[in-house]
Design a protein around this motif. Sequence first.
Motif, short mmCIF file in Angstrom:
data_model
loop_
_atom_site.label_atom_id
_atom_site.label_comp_id
_atom_site.label_asym_id
_atom_site.label_seq_id
_atom_site.Cartn_x
_atom_site.Cartn_y
_atom_site.Cartn_z
N VAL A 386 0.85 -1.20 0.00
CA VAL A 386 0.00 0.00 0.00
C VAL A 386 0.88 1.26 0.00
O VAL A 386 0.64 2.20 -0.76
N VAL A 387 1.93 1.24 0.81
CA VAL A 387 2.82 2.41 0.86
C VAL A 387 3.55 2.56 -0.48
O VAL A 387 3.68 3.66 -1.01
N GLU A 388 3.98 1.43 -1.01
CA GLU A 388 4.66 1.45 -2.32
C GLU A 388 3.75 2.04 -3.40
O GLU A 388 4.19 2.80 -4.27
N THR A 389 2.48 1.70 -3.32
CA THR A 389 1.50 2.23 -4.27
C THR A 389 1.40 3.75 -4.13
O THR A 389 1.36 4.47 -5.13
N ALA A 390 1.37 4.22 -2.89
CA ALA A 390 1.30 5.67 -2.66
C ALA A 390 2.54 6.35 -3.23
O ALA A 390 2.48 7.44 -3.77
#
Length: 396
Positions: A386-390
């Motif tokens: 999720v953080v990587e996506t952000a």
Amino acid sequence: MELTKEEQAMLDGEQGEGVQKAMEIIVALARIYDSKRLVPVTSVQVSGVSYKNLGEAGLEFLNEWADRGTRVRVPTTLNPAGMDLDNWKELGFTEEFAKKQLMVTQTFERMGIPPSCSCTPYLTGNVPKFGDNVAWGESSAVSYCNSAIGARTNREGGPSALAAAITGRTGEFGYHLDEKRKPTHIVKVECDVKEFWEFGALGEVVGERVKGVPYYTGIKPTNEDLKALGAAMAASGGIAIYHVDGITPEARTGAASPEGLETITIESVKDAVDKLNTAGDKVDLCWLGCPHASINEIQAIANMVKGKKLQIPLWVTTAKQTRALAERWGLVDTIRQADGRVLSDMCAVVAPLKDLGFQSIATNSGKGAWYLNNSAKVHFGSMNKVVETAIKGRWE
Ligand code: F3S
């Protein structure tokens, strides 16, 4: 059903009309469920706080109680609201919604409940003791309370929890009784379930397959993982209590014995992951903190975003008290410098996301993914993902 002298006095209106009305609710429920008596509660968690769910009728109902001067008599906390009570403007919530939402929390405040809204009250000081009777609403909090703490609560609705807070009583039925807390199925986990999001996926599977009280073997959840597991089971199957071999208190004391029970074997959680992933590669919002993030989770997120610039808004939802601690530790600033936000008092599921322009959401929460799928497109995966996506600007 027997009432004590004090309970009868409350029911007869000797402590005012508000208390009388609350006692009528408690007694009516206790009678419906064949309680032999009422039991004192040591704490209450009230759900139904978001104006999005409560609406005008709910707000009026609360005001009627508050206008009579009715106050709670045991420590009481509130479930998440539909917005960050302090920072709603910068997030784009409308004045109209904010005004109504603040009226809700102010009404609760008039009744003696502080305006601090979280689904993890157990991380912010509302921590019952093992064996305590309490009256909690919010399915993930209820599950944690019954399972991880070993305190006793039914899944209270908004009015019944508030009535319990006003009278300090609840009917002795359901999960207040030993027999309802016993496991009904052994859930033998044979696949690798190690991270928070995987516990959410496991909870989704078990919630759908087990109608009863699961007794897990083969997993070693952390405190955060217990949040994820219970929340997802409550979402997909309405499960309000479970036990984990060697971990949760009633499994450790032997009060919850799995002997002779039917065994359900879980070999994979992949189907649940596939089912919860409904979005394409476009993501409008990345959301972590469902159930509300602990300080450990906020620390982990801050470590991941330190020195980066996010392409997609990142919300980390948590309790006010946890946010205050994260602020002192410099974590709120670290996340903010990357353009992420640590938000308190709110939950994305009960926020007007569409009005804010968010149609496709990435989360690491099984429960969050389950509910958001009713109204949005969802990506469900690990916190890292999720953080990587952000950071990258899309789900790969
Ligand atoms: Fe809490 Fe909302 Fe998730 S109430 S458990 S953050 S759906």
